[in-house]
Design a protein around this motif. Structure first.
Motif, PDB file in Angstrom:
ATOM      1  N   GLU A 101      34.260 -17.406   7.588  1.00 22.49           N
ATOM      2  CA  GLU A 101      35.229 -16.821   8.580  1.00 22.49           C
ATOM      3  C   GLU A 101      36.174 -15.903   7.874  1.00 22.49           C
ATOM      4  N   SER A 102      36.729 -16.224   6.883  1.00 17.27           N
ATOM      5  CA  SER A 102      37.501 -15.452   6.081  1.00 17.27           C
ATOM      6  C   SER A 102      36.773 -13.784   5.956  1.00 17.27           C
ATOM      7  N   ASP A 103      35.581 -13.881   5.534  1.00 14.90           N
ATOM      8  CA  ASP A 103      35.007 -12.666   5.317  1.00 14.90           C
ATOM      9  C   ASP A 103      34.883 -11.869   6.760  1.00 14.90           C
ATOM     10  N   LEU A 104      34.476 -12.504   7.708  1.00 13.81           N
ATOM     11  CA  LEU A 104      34.619 -11.785   9.107  1.00 13.81           C
ATOM     12  C   LEU A 104      35.865 -11.565   9.502  1.00 13.81           C
ATOM     13  N   SER A 105      36.633 -12.183   9.240  1.00 11.50           N
ATOM     14  CA  SER A 105      38.281 -11.906   9.588  1.00 11.50           C
ATOM     15  C   SER A 105      38.460 -10.573   8.871  1.00 11.50           C
ATOM     16  N   ALA A 106      38.170 -10.325   7.655  1.00 15.83           N
ATOM     17  CA  ALA A 106      38.579  -9.219   6.752  1.00 15.83           C
ATOM     18  C   ALA A 106      38.061  -8.068   7.466  1.00 15.83           C
ATOM     19  N   ILE A 107      36.500  -8.325   7.900  1.00 12.15           N
ATOM     20  CA  ILE A 107      35.755  -6.917   8.410  1.00 12.15           C
ATOM     21  C   ILE A 107      36.512  -6.633   9.796  1.00 12.15           C
ATOM     22  N   ALA A 108      36.934  -7.700  10.419  1.00 14.67           N
ATOM     23  CA  ALA A 108      37.679  -7.175  11.836  1.00 14.67           C
ATOM     24  C   ALA A 108      38.780  -6.499  11.832  1.00 14.67           C
ATOM     25  N   LEU A 109      39.786  -7.010  10.611  1.00 11.49           N
ATOM     26  CA  LEU A 109      40.665  -6.245  10.352  1.00 11.49           C
ATOM     27  C   LEU A 109      40.565  -5.042   9.652  1.00 11.49           C
ATOM     28  N   GLU A 110      39.607  -4.767   8.894  1.00  7.78           N
ATOM     29  CA  GLU A 110      39.080  -3.239   8.549  1.00  7.78           C
ATOM     30  C   GLU A 110      38.701  -2.527   9.807  1.00  7.78           C
ATOM     31  N   PHE A 157      35.361 -25.211  16.851  1.00  6.71           N
ATOM     32  CA  PHE A 157      34.184 -24.309  17.385  1.00  6.71           C
ATOM     33  C   PHE A 157      34.642 -23.211  18.151  1.00  6.71           C
ATOM     34  N   GLY A 158      35.864 -23.360  19.118  1.00  7.23           N
ATOM     35  CA  GLY A 158      36.215 -22.163  19.714  1.00  7.23           C
ATOM     36  C   GLY A 158      36.878 -21.245  18.981  1.00  7.23           C
ATOM     37  N   ARG A 159      37.237 -21.126  17.693  1.00  4.71           N
ATOM     38  CA  ARG A 159      38.033 -20.333  16.838  1.00  4.71           C
ATOM     39  C   ARG A 159      36.818 -19.878  15.852  1.00  4.71           C
ATOM     40  N   SER A 160      35.481 -20.290  16.186  1.00  2.70           N
ATOM     41  CA  SER A 160      34.342 -19.703  14.971  1.00  2.70           C
ATOM     42  C   SER A 160      33.813 -18.545  15.643  1.00  2.70           C
ATOM     43  N   ARG A 161      32.668 -18.071  14.792  1.00  2.00           N
ATOM     44  CA  ARG A 161      31.836 -16.946  15.056  1.00  2.00           C
ATOM     45  C   ARG A 161      31.214 -17.439  16.407  1.00  2.00           C
ATOM     46  N   MET A 162      30.505 -18.565  16.659  1.00  4.78           N
ATOM     47  CA  MET A 162      29.770 -18.943  17.765  1.00  4.78           C
ATOM     48  C   MET A 162      30.682 -19.037  18.950  1.00  4.78           C
ATOM     49  N   VAL A 205      48.174 -21.514  20.385  1.00  3.62           N
ATOM     50  CA  VAL A 205      46.823 -21.628  19.926  1.00  3.62           C
ATOM     51  C   VAL A 205      45.930 -20.343  20.000  1.00  3.62           C
ATOM     52  N   ALA A 206      46.546 -19.154  20.028  1.00  2.00           N
ATOM     53  CA  ALA A 206      45.814 -17.942  20.146  1.00  2.00           C
ATOM     54  C   ALA A 206      45.149 -17.825  18.743  1.00  2.00           C
ATOM     55  N   GLN A 207      44.303 -17.115  18.596  1.00  4.74           N
ATOM     56  CA  GLN A 207      43.364 -17.007  17.401  1.00  4.74           C
ATOM     57  C   GLN A 207      43.865 -15.972  16.665  1.00  4.74           C
ATOM     58  N   ARG A 208      44.380 -16.597  15.243  1.00  3.71           N
ATOM     59  CA  ARG A 208      44.605 -15.440  14.306  1.00  3.71           C
ATOM     60  C   ARG A 208      43.661 -15.528  13.368  1.00  3.71           C
ATOM     61  N   LEU A 212      30.320 -17.126  22.450  1.00 11.87           N
ATOM     62  CA  LEU A 212      30.402 -17.736  23.919  1.00 11.87           C
ATOM     63  C   LEU A 212      31.655 -17.023  24.740  1.00 11.87           C
ATOM     64  N   THR A 213      32.757 -16.875  24.102  1.00 10.02           N
ATOM     65  CA  THR A 213      33.911 -16.100  25.305  1.00 10.02           C
ATOM     66  C   THR A 213      33.424 -14.854  25.603  1.00 10.02           C
ATOM     67  N   PHE A 214      32.680 -13.926  24.706  1.00  8.63           N
ATOM     68  CA  PHE A 214      32.193 -12.709  25.082  1.00  8.63           C
ATOM     69  C   PHE A 214      31.141 -12.757  26.041  1.00  8.63           C
ATOM     70  N   ILE A 215      30.416 -13.800  25.987  1.00  5.96           N
ATOM     71  CA  ILE A 215      29.379 -14.046  27.137  1.00  5.96           C
ATOM     72  C   ILE A 215      29.722 -14.439  28.349  1.00  5.96           C
ATOM     73  N   ARG A 216      30.840 -15.266  28.451  1.00  2.00           N
ATOM     74  CA  ARG A 216      31.760 -15.555  29.579  1.00  2.00           C
ATOM     75  C   ARG A 216      32.065 -14.302  30.229  1.00  2.00           C
ATOM     76  N   SER A 217      32.725 -13.212  29.281  1.00  4.04           N
ATOM     77  CA  SER A 217      33.345 -12.160  30.017  1.00  4.04           C
ATOM     78  C   SER A 217      32.294 -11.118  30.580  1.00  4.04           C
ATOM     79  N   ASP A 218      31.260 -10.786  29.420  1.00  7.80           N
ATOM     80  CA  ASP A 218      30.200  -9.918  29.779  1.00  7.80           C
ATOM     81  C   ASP A 218      28.978 -10.184  29.061  1.00  7.80           C
ATOM     82  N   GLU A 219      28.132 -10.387  29.508  1.00  5.21           N
ATOM     83  CA  GLU A 219      26.825 -10.578  28.807  1.00  5.21           C
ATOM     84  C   GLU A 219      25.958  -9.554  28.060  1.00  5.21           C
ATOM     85  N   ALA A 220      26.160  -8.291  28.924  1.00  7.50           N
ATOM     86  CA  ALA A 220      25.715  -7.102  28.297  1.00  7.50           C
ATOM     87  C   ALA A 220      26.446  -6.504  27.125  1.00  7.50           C
TER      88      ALA A 220
END
Length: 619
Positions: free
Chosen positions: A486-495, A191-196, A332-335, A200-208
């Motif tokens: 998740e594979s597709d979103l990774s490709a978009i992020a790398l793009e 779950f922590g390595r997923s889209r959701m 355990v950093a996300q790749r 949540l980690t972005f919400i933790r850092s900054d909700e705006a």
């Protein structure tokens, strides 16, 4: 091409299946071996309790570690699991597994219902609110003794049984507890390595910042709270079946605080912290219990024992403030998951507006916008148009209302008066996350808003949030659709990272980047949104000459891709080189709109910047 992509997806699925099976086999062997090596009943009991602590700590990792919501309600949902399964099995004859599942579902529903209003609070106010939830739960247990048994509790809770096999021996309970703990660790890690999880980690850092990429902050926090409650409920059900008895005392505020301590000891940022914290706390407690009286005499017994346990925990936290799991953080950093093999990724967008807009068409329109903060007027009857394939430069002296305008247009602030239209639709009262998700609106901030402690890749990948559809439940399990997405979103992020030239830094902590790279990363995250309109709030502030040239090239490429850019900037040279049109703002009103060359010669613009006394009134 489609068949090759399908084959690649099948291959990824097969590799994932083999990996999961290998982990299950290894974990099972380890747990069964531990059950025999520990031997005596006392050690097995301590071990089983440690497994319950791990599951409880995982509930804290989800809501506090991932989402950043300081909750002290774990004891409440631990109790709902324990009492729920006890009442259903003892009073109504439900099978233990059915009762446990029903109690977990009830915990999740209760948490979601109270989480929507409660999670509007933050910090110590939220801690006090969740503490009150725990206290109310205990009061309810005492108020209905006919159902809950009051202070006497409920006895005779049957052991867990599977197909007639009753798990009533300690070694069996130990194995069940740790197999479930292992499953929960896997699910929370996934779950922590997923889209959701990224949301949540972005919400933790900054909700705006999270809302600006299309994340429904209120819903995501409530779902995290519900998932946390389900995990705590599972631990409570196991507790009831293992002890065959429940009473109010184990589910009070002290339980919530102890679980938080365990999670902090191990590390809130990762599920491995729950494992390390649960086992570590049990070991520390047992070592001090055994050797404390030998070393300290009577001072090491009773309250003294708790004092020494607390001192050891404080020492560990001084040495490793991010928890013991910080030792393994780099592992355990996300790749990124392997990207789609051909062409553009296959991710399906969440909006019907995701289609090209002809160059020159109006994308964003603000009419008669006014924004007041009490008696201060930041915007006054202000109008603006941003077209596809153009850069509109918005300039003005400090305090003119430029950043306020960005907030109003993006949905971070509601206008006091006026109308905002995106692609022809009235979005005046629409929240920021819906404008980003439904109308391809991206924005940057004066100070880059990034996920603290996360890699460059994770920060870019969260920008693609609106392009995914897999929610909280789907993120927990290795379903084929989730793996493909998740594979597709990774490709978009790398793009997006390739666009800004940061693809070589995907594993670097975003917090260690230079200011120029942080600004580029924020733009890369915006590009991962696949935006049509981009609001840029002083992107060149603090950049070197070379970095400004790189920024110019990047924004020029974005314009030629058909995006509409609103550039708020103090660097006049950059604005004059890049902008197709310029609009000048002073005291919340437009004093000039036209070509950049004409702005240089306009007396009102010169007066606004130089402060000359011969200043004409705004038209």
């Amino acid at each position: 091409m489609a068949s090759e992509a399908g084959l690649a997806g099948d291959a990824r699925g097969a590799r994932t299946g083999v990996k999961i099976f290998s982990w299950i086999a290894a974990w099972t062997i380890l747990v069964v071996a531990a059950s025999y090596l520990l031997g005596g009943n006392y050690r097995l009991t301590i071990g089983a309790n440690a497994a319950l602590s791990v599951i409880l700590a995982l509930s804290v990792v989800v809501v506090t570690g991932y989402a950043g919501q300081f909750s002290l309600a774990a004891g409440c949902f631990y109790g709902i699991g324990g009492y729920g399964t006890a009442i259903m099995t003892v009073r109504y004859g439900f099978p233990p597994l059915v009762a446990a599942v029903a109690a977990a579902a009830l915990s999740g529903l209760v948490a979601y219902a109270i989480g929507r209003p409660l999670l509007r609070l933050s910090g110590h106010f939220l801690a006090m609110g969740t503490l009150a939830v725990n206290e109310i739960f205990i009061l309810l247990l005492l108020a209905f003794p006919a159902i809950t048994g009051g202070n006497d509790g409920i006895g005779g809770v049957p052991p867990i049984s599977i197909s007639g096999w009753s798990l009533d021996r300690l070694n069996e309970q130990f194995i069940v507890a740790w197999m479930l703990a292992g499953l929960c660790i896997y699910l929370v890690a996934r779950f922590g390595r997923s889209r959701m999880g990224r949301a949540l980690t972005f919400i933790r850092s900054d909700e705006a910042g999270a809302a600006s990429v299309g994340i429904n902050v209120a819903r995501a926090k409530a779902e995290a709270f519900a998932l946390s409650a389900i995990l705590a409920s599972i631990a409570g059900s196991l507790y009831a079946h293992f002890l065959s008895f429940v009473s109010p005392e184990p589910f009070g505020v002290q339980a919530s605080i102890q679980v938080l301590v365990i999670a902090v000891l191990g590390g809130l940022a990762t599920p491995w912290g729950a494992l390390i914290g649960g086992v570590g706390y049990a070991l520390i407690h047992e070592v001090i219990t055994k050797f404390g009286p030998v070393v300290f005499g009577e001072a090491g017994v009773g309250p003294g024992n708790q004092l020494f346990v607390g001192l050891v925990l404080v020492l560990f936290l001084i040495v490793r403030p991010r928890g013991l799991a910080s030792f393994i953080a780099p592992l355990v950093a996300q790749r990124p998951i392997a990207a789609a093999p051909h062409g553009l990724p296959r991710a399906q967008t969440a909006s019907q507006t995701d289609r090209p807009v002809p160059v020159g068409n109006v994308l964003l329109q603000g009419v008669g916008l006014t924004k007041r903060f009490g008696g201060i007027v930041s915007l006054s009857d202000f109008s603006i148009n941003v077209r596809a394939g153009e850069v509109l430069g918005l300039i003005g002296p400090n305090g003119a209302g430029k950043s306020t305008l960005i907030h109003v247009l993006s949905g971070a602030l509601p206008p006091t008066a006026g109308q905002i239209r995106l692609m022809g639709a009235d979005v005046t009262m629409m929240p920021a996350f819906r404008r980003a998700a439904g109308f391809r609106l991206g924005r940057t901030f004066q100070t880059p808003k990034l996920i603290t402690g996360a890699t460059v890749f994770t920060n870019a990948a969260v920008g693609a949030h609106r392009l995914g559809r897999i929610g909280t439940l789907g993120s927990l399990f290795p379903i084929p659709a989730g793996t493909r997405e998740e594979s597709d979103l990774s490709a978009i992020a790398l793009e997006g990272l390739r666009w800004v030239g940061l693809e070589r830094l995907i594993d670097q902590d975003a917090g260690t980047l230079s200011l120029g790279h942080r600004r580029l990363l924020e733009i890369g995250r915006v590009l991962a949104q696949r935006p049509q309109i981009v609001l840029l709030d002083e992107p060149a502030a603090g950049l070197t000459r070379v970095e400004k040239d790189e920024l110019f090239t990047l924004l020029d490429r974005m314009r030629h891709q058909g995006m509409g850019l609103l550039l708020v900037e103090h660097d006049m040279e950059l604005v004059m080189r890049l902008a197709d049109r310029v609009q000048v703002l002073e005291f919340g009103k437009t004093i000039f709109e036209g070509l950049p060359a004409a702005a240089r010669e306009d007396e009102r613009v010169v007066a606004a910047y130089l402060g000359t006394s011969d200043r004409r009134s705004a038209p």
